[in-house]
Design an enzyme around this catalytic site. Structure first.
Site, mmCIF file in Angstrom:
data_model
loop_
_atom_site.group_PDB
_atom_site.id
_atom_site.type_symbol
_atom_site.label_atom_id
_atom_site.label_comp_id
_atom_site.label_asym_id
_atom_site.label_seq_id
_atom_site.Cartn_x
_atom_site.Cartn_y
_atom_site.Cartn_z
ATOM 1 N N ALA A 29 0.831 -1.216 0.000
ATOM 2 C CA ALA A 29 0.000 0.000 0.000
ATOM 3 C C ALA A 29 0.861 1.260 0.000
ATOM 4 C CB ALA A 29 -0.933 0.000 1.212
ATOM 5 N N PHE B 293 4.277 3.558 -1.690
ATOM 6 C CA PHE B 293 4.550 4.160 -3.004
ATOM 7 C C PHE B 293 4.993 3.118 -4.046
ATOM 8 C CE2 PHE B 293 8.420 6.294 -5.115
ATOM 9 C CZ PHE B 293 7.735 6.620 -6.274
ATOM 10 N N ILE C 125 4.398 -7.129 9.568
ATOM 11 C CA ILE C 125 5.391 -8.157 9.203
ATOM 12 C C ILE C 125 6.153 -8.648 10.437
ATOM 13 C CG2 ILE C 125 5.682 -7.467 6.775
ATOM 14 C CD1 ILE C 125 8.394 -6.150 7.731
ATOM 15 N N THR D 221 10.836 -2.756 12.139
ATOM 16 C CA THR D 221 10.242 -3.205 10.872
ATOM 17 C C THR D 221 11.306 -3.700 9.896
ATOM 18 O OG1 THR D 221 8.293 -1.812 11.059
ATOM 19 C CG2 THR D 221 8.989 -2.390 8.827
ATOM 20 N N THR E 167 18.168 -0.692 -1.093
ATOM 21 C CA THR E 167 18.467 0.669 -1.531
ATOM 22 C C THR E 167 19.968 0.898 -1.731
ATOM 23 O OG1 THR E 167 18.487 2.952 -0.695
ATOM 24 C CG2 THR E 167 18.345 1.244 0.951
ATOM 25 N N ASP E 168 20.286 1.865 -2.586
ATOM 26 C CA ASP E 168 21.697 2.236 -2.784
ATOM 27 C C ASP E 168 22.282 2.902 -1.538
ATOM 28 O OD1 ASP E 168 20.376 4.696 -2.933
ATOM 29 O OD2 ASP E 168 21.199 5.260 -4.883
ATOM 30 N N GLU E 169 21.403 3.302 -0.599
ATOM 31 C CA GLU E 169 21.904 4.028 0.580
ATOM 32 C C GLU E 169 22.773 3.140 1.466
ATOM 33 O OE1 GLU E 169 19.250 6.829 2.343
ATOM 34 O OE2 GLU E 169 18.035 6.937 0.534
ATOM 35 N N TYR F 221 18.257 4.830 8.872
ATOM 36 C CA TYR F 221 17.483 4.131 7.845
ATOM 37 C C TYR F 221 18.393 3.201 7.042
ATOM 38 C CZ TYR F 221 15.583 3.422 3.128
ATOM 39 O OH TYR F 221 15.203 2.862 1.928
ATOM 40 N N LYS G 46 18.451 -0.949 6.694
ATOM 41 C CA LYS G 46 18.306 -1.666 5.413
ATOM 42 C C LYS G 46 19.527 -2.566 5.182
ATOM 43 C CE LYS G 46 15.481 -1.420 2.651
ATOM 44 N NZ LYS G 46 14.161 -2.107 2.471
ATOM 45 N N ASN H 229 17.161 6.552 -5.991
ATOM 46 C CA ASN H 229 15.969 7.325 -5.589
ATOM 47 C C ASN H 229 14.860 7.241 -6.637
ATOM 48 O OD1 ASN H 229 18.163 8.494 -3.908
ATOM 49 N ND2 ASN H 229 16.521 9.848 -3.239
ATOM 50 N N PRO I 81 12.082 23.725 0.943
ATOM 51 C CA PRO I 81 13.228 23.730 1.855
ATOM 52 C C PRO I 81 14.397 22.880 1.344
ATOM 53 C CG PRO I 81 11.495 22.278 2.678
ATOM 54 C CD PRO I 81 11.000 22.823 1.388
HETATM 55 P P1 NAD Z 1 6.731 3.743 1.617
HETATM 56 O O1 NAD Z 1 7.142 4.338 2.925
HETATM 57 O O2 NAD Z 1 5.946 4.568 0.641
HETATM 58 O O3 NAD Z 1 5.851 2.424 1.893
HETATM 59 C C1 NAD Z 1 6.166 1.506 2.892
HETATM 60 C C2 NAD Z 1 4.950 0.594 3.092
HETATM 61 O O4 NAD Z 1 5.291 -0.394 4.085
HETATM 62 C C3 NAD Z 1 3.718 1.344 3.613
HETATM 63 O O5 NAD Z 1 2.579 0.942 2.886
HETATM 64 C C4 NAD Z 1 3.614 0.903 5.066
HETATM 65 O O6 NAD Z 1 2.282 0.900 5.566
HETATM 66 C C5 NAD Z 1 4.205 -0.497 5.002
HETATM 67 N N1 NAD Z 1 4.743 -0.930 6.312
HETATM 68 C C6 NAD Z 1 5.583 -0.240 7.137
HETATM 69 N N2 NAD Z 1 5.829 -0.953 8.250
HETATM 70 C C7 NAD Z 1 5.146 -2.133 8.121
HETATM 71 C C8 NAD Z 1 5.031 -3.290 8.935
HETATM 72 N N3 NAD Z 1 5.640 -3.376 10.128
HETATM 73 N N4 NAD Z 1 4.278 -4.306 8.485
HETATM 74 C C9 NAD Z 1 3.643 -4.240 7.276
HETATM 75 N N5 NAD Z 1 3.710 -3.155 6.471
HETATM 76 C C10 NAD Z 1 4.466 -2.122 6.881
HETATM 77 O O7 NAD Z 1 8.061 3.180 0.978
HETATM 78 P P2 NAD Z 1 8.514 3.112 -0.555
HETATM 79 O O8 NAD Z 1 9.162 4.390 -0.919
HETATM 80 O O9 NAD Z 1 7.404 2.576 -1.367
HETATM 81 O O10 NAD Z 1 9.677 2.020 -0.446
HETATM 82 C C11 NAD Z 1 9.375 0.630 -0.518
HETATM 83 C C12 NAD Z 1 10.655 -0.173 -0.362
HETATM 84 O O11 NAD Z 1 11.594 0.223 -1.362
HETATM 85 C C13 NAD Z 1 11.351 0.027 0.976
HETATM 86 O O12 NAD Z 1 11.839 -1.215 1.413
HETATM 87 C C14 NAD Z 1 12.489 0.976 0.666
HETATM 88 O O13 NAD Z 1 13.585 0.776 1.539
HETATM 89 C C15 NAD Z 1 12.833 0.562 -0.755
HETATM 90 N N6 NAD Z 1 13.432 1.623 -1.603
HETATM 91 C C16 NAD Z 1 12.809 2.836 -1.720
HETATM 92 C C17 NAD Z 1 13.373 3.805 -2.551
HETATM 93 C C18 NAD Z 1 12.699 5.152 -2.756
HETATM 94 O O14 NAD Z 1 13.259 6.015 -3.446
HETATM 95 N N7 NAD Z 1 11.515 5.391 -2.229
HETATM 96 C C19 NAD Z 1 14.560 3.537 -3.246
HETATM 97 C C20 NAD Z 1 15.158 2.281 -3.092
HETATM 98 C C21 NAD Z 1 14.576 1.318 -2.273
HETATM 99 P P1 TYD Z 2 14.726 12.127 0.105
HETATM 100 O O1 TYD Z 2 13.596 12.195 -0.863
HETATM 101 O O2 TYD Z 2 14.432 12.223 1.554
HETATM 102 O O3 TYD Z 2 15.524 10.786 -0.245
HETATM 103 P P2 TYD Z 2 16.953 10.259 0.344
HETATM 104 O O4 TYD Z 2 17.351 11.050 1.497
HETATM 105 O O5 TYD Z 2 16.579 8.868 0.704
HETATM 106 O O6 TYD Z 2 17.900 10.361 -0.802
HETATM 107 O O7 TYD Z 2 15.762 13.288 -0.252
HETATM 108 C C1 TYD Z 2 16.378 13.375 -1.522
HETATM 109 C C2 TYD Z 2 17.401 14.486 -1.452
HETATM 110 O O8 TYD Z 2 16.724 15.738 -1.254
HETATM 111 C C3 TYD Z 2 18.369 14.339 -0.283
HETATM 112 O O9 TYD Z 2 19.664 14.773 -0.698
HETATM 113 C C4 TYD Z 2 17.814 15.273 0.772
HETATM 114 C C5 TYD Z 2 17.171 16.387 -0.054
HETATM 115 N N1 TYD Z 2 16.006 17.034 0.579
HETATM 116 C C6 TYD Z 2 15.943 18.444 0.670
HETATM 117 O O10 TYD Z 2 16.853 19.160 0.241
HETATM 118 N N2 TYD Z 2 14.842 18.999 1.273
HETATM 119 C C7 TYD Z 2 13.823 18.242 1.779
HETATM 120 O O11 TYD Z 2 12.850 18.824 2.338
HETATM 121 C C8 TYD Z 2 13.880 16.816 1.649
HETATM 122 C C9 TYD Z 2 12.777 15.938 2.189
HETATM 123 C C10 TYD Z 2 14.992 16.250 1.042
#
Ligand code: NAD
Ligand code: TYD
Length: 336
Positions: free
Chosen positions: A9, A11, A60, A98, A123-125, A150, A154, A179, A205
């Site tokens: 549910a 992103f 989970i 989690t 993630t690449d982080e 975070y 991971k 990202n 910001p």
């Molecule tokens: P998100 O925060 O939008 O979604 C996370 C989902 O996990 C939510 O629906 C939340 O309700 C669910 N969740 C959280 N804790 C839970 C639990 N204890 N039990 C069951 N469900 C739970 O995250 P996202 O951006 O969609 O990222 C999804 C995955 O991809 C993550 O594992 C993240 O580390 C990884 N990822 C994200 C990015 C990015 O840019 N967003 C990049 C690389 C990897």
């Molecule tokens: P973010 O979307 O939080 O992803 P991540 O930290 O996992 O890469 O942030 C992306 C980049 O944008 C990161 O360098 C932090 C910066 N950032 C801002 O400059 N302002 C903001 O308000 C946020 C949320 C992020």
């Protein structure tokens, strides 16, 4: 085939579920999601009536719920996580719970249920930070060096997955993606926050000097990479998925204000994030060679489409911004 999608549910998970069902990658998807602040059933509305779709609200970290959700499941796509760096700096406890403990519970249950493949979405982080002028990019053999809570959580989860593969023979693949951007991204993340603030005429910001670099990939390219990892990946392997699209944050902010038609003066420097990673840069060569993965067009070519989605779906993000998220936003940005 029945797939279990944790975090479906959120992103990226919801994009995966919508695509997997509408494009018939599989006939059945069970979503297991706790619906934390980041989980939103509206993200799944386009498939909620699909015959192959079912939803379990659950944690989970709860072994009983996980075991029940895994009955007759062929593959697990494990997205569920706490995913926002700034929140992990405020408090790391839910990240360990989690991301680390939850992943371990998923792995144990997947083994018991004899799941055929476990795809761990990472993630690449985990690789840490590169200097702006470094010639190298992240490759899978690079030692991990996470800096934020975070990223540390991971990294621990990646190790648990690889340990389960080696020790117990669970078939598992780890992907590390850069990202993501696209529709339904929670507006605490950089791009949807800046797009929605620009539409509301609010300040954008920008942390520190705005010269931090991220590698941007459209969520659609990411989930196609995940499908390839499931189809063609080797068990115990790690694959980097990236957009080959490194950009300074400031340049993304400028592209956003132009696409929205807002004023550049909305971009305002604020105090930097603690231990803010300078640069992420994915080398996706292994995924390209072994999976046939190819990133799509660069973010500039997709900016108008992203802005259009957030313009047409104002209610979706306005509801979020009016809710729980508001308290977080005030804590995070006031006096910064
Ligand atoms: P998100 O925060 O939008 O979604 C996370 C989902 O996990 C939510 O629906 C939340 O309700 C669910 N969740 C959280 N804790 C839970 C639990 N204890 N039990 C069951 N469900 C739970 O995250 P996202 O951006 O969609 O990222 C999804 C995955 O991809 C993550 O594992 C993240 O580390 C990884 N990822 C994200 C990015 C990015 O840019 N967003 C990049 C690389 C990897
Ligand atoms: P973010 O979307 O939080 O992803 P991540 O930290 O996992 O890469 O942030 C992306 C980049 O944008 C990161 O360098 C932090 C910066 N950032 C801002 O400059 N302002 C903001 O308000 C946020 C949320 C992020």
């Amino acid at each position: 085939m029945r797939w279990l999608v944790t975090g479906g549910a959120g992103f990226i998970g919801s994009h995966f579920v919508r695509t997997a069902l509408t494009e018939e990658w599989t006939d059945e998807v069970v979503v297991l999601d706790l619906l934390t602040y980041a989980g939103n059933l509206e993200n799944l509305r386009p498939v909620e009536r699909h015959a192959g779709f079912s939803f379990v609200r659950g944690d989970i970290c709860d072994p009983d719920v996980v075991a029940k959700s895994l009955v007759d499941v062929d593959a697990v796509f494990h997205f569920a996580a706490e995913s926002h760096v700034d929140r992990s700096i405020e408090s790391a406890a839910s990240f360990v719970r989690t991301n680390v403990v939850g992943t371990q519970i998923m792995l144990d249950a997947a083994r018991t249920a004899k799941v055929k493949r476990f795809i761990h979405v990472s993630t690449d982080e985990v690789y840490g930070s590169l200097a702006l002028d470094a010639a190298e990019r992240f490759v899978e053999t690079r030692p991990v060096q996470p800096t934020s809570p975070y990223a540390a959580s991971k990294t621990a989860s990646d190790h648990m997955v690889l340990a389960a593969e080696r020790t117990h023979g669970l078939d598992a693949v780890v992907t590390r993606c850069s990202n993501n951007y696209g529709p339904y991204q929670f507006p605490e993340k950089f791009i949807p926050l800046f797009v929605s603030n620009a539409m509301e005429g609010k300040p954008l910001p920008l942390y520190g000097d705005g010269r931090h670099v991220r590698d941007w990939i459209h969520v659609d390219d990411h989930i196609r990479g995940l499908r390839l990892a499931w189809e063609r990946g080797g068990s115990g392997e790690v694959y980097n998925l990236g957009g080959e699209c490194e950009r300074h944050n400031r340049d993304i902010a400028l592209a956003i204000v132009r696409a929205v038609g807002a004023d550049e003066s909305l971009i305002q420097p604020v105090t930097d994030r603690l231990a803010h990673d300078r640069r992420y840069a994915i080398d996706p060569q292994k995924a390209r060679a072994e999976l046939g993965f190819e990133p799509g067009p660069p973010i500039e070519e997709r900016m108008a489409e992203i802005v259009d989605w957030y313009r047409e779906n104002r209610m979706w993000w306005q509801r979020i911004k009016a809710g729980e998220y508001r308290g977080y936003y005030e804590r995070m940005y006031s006096g910064r």
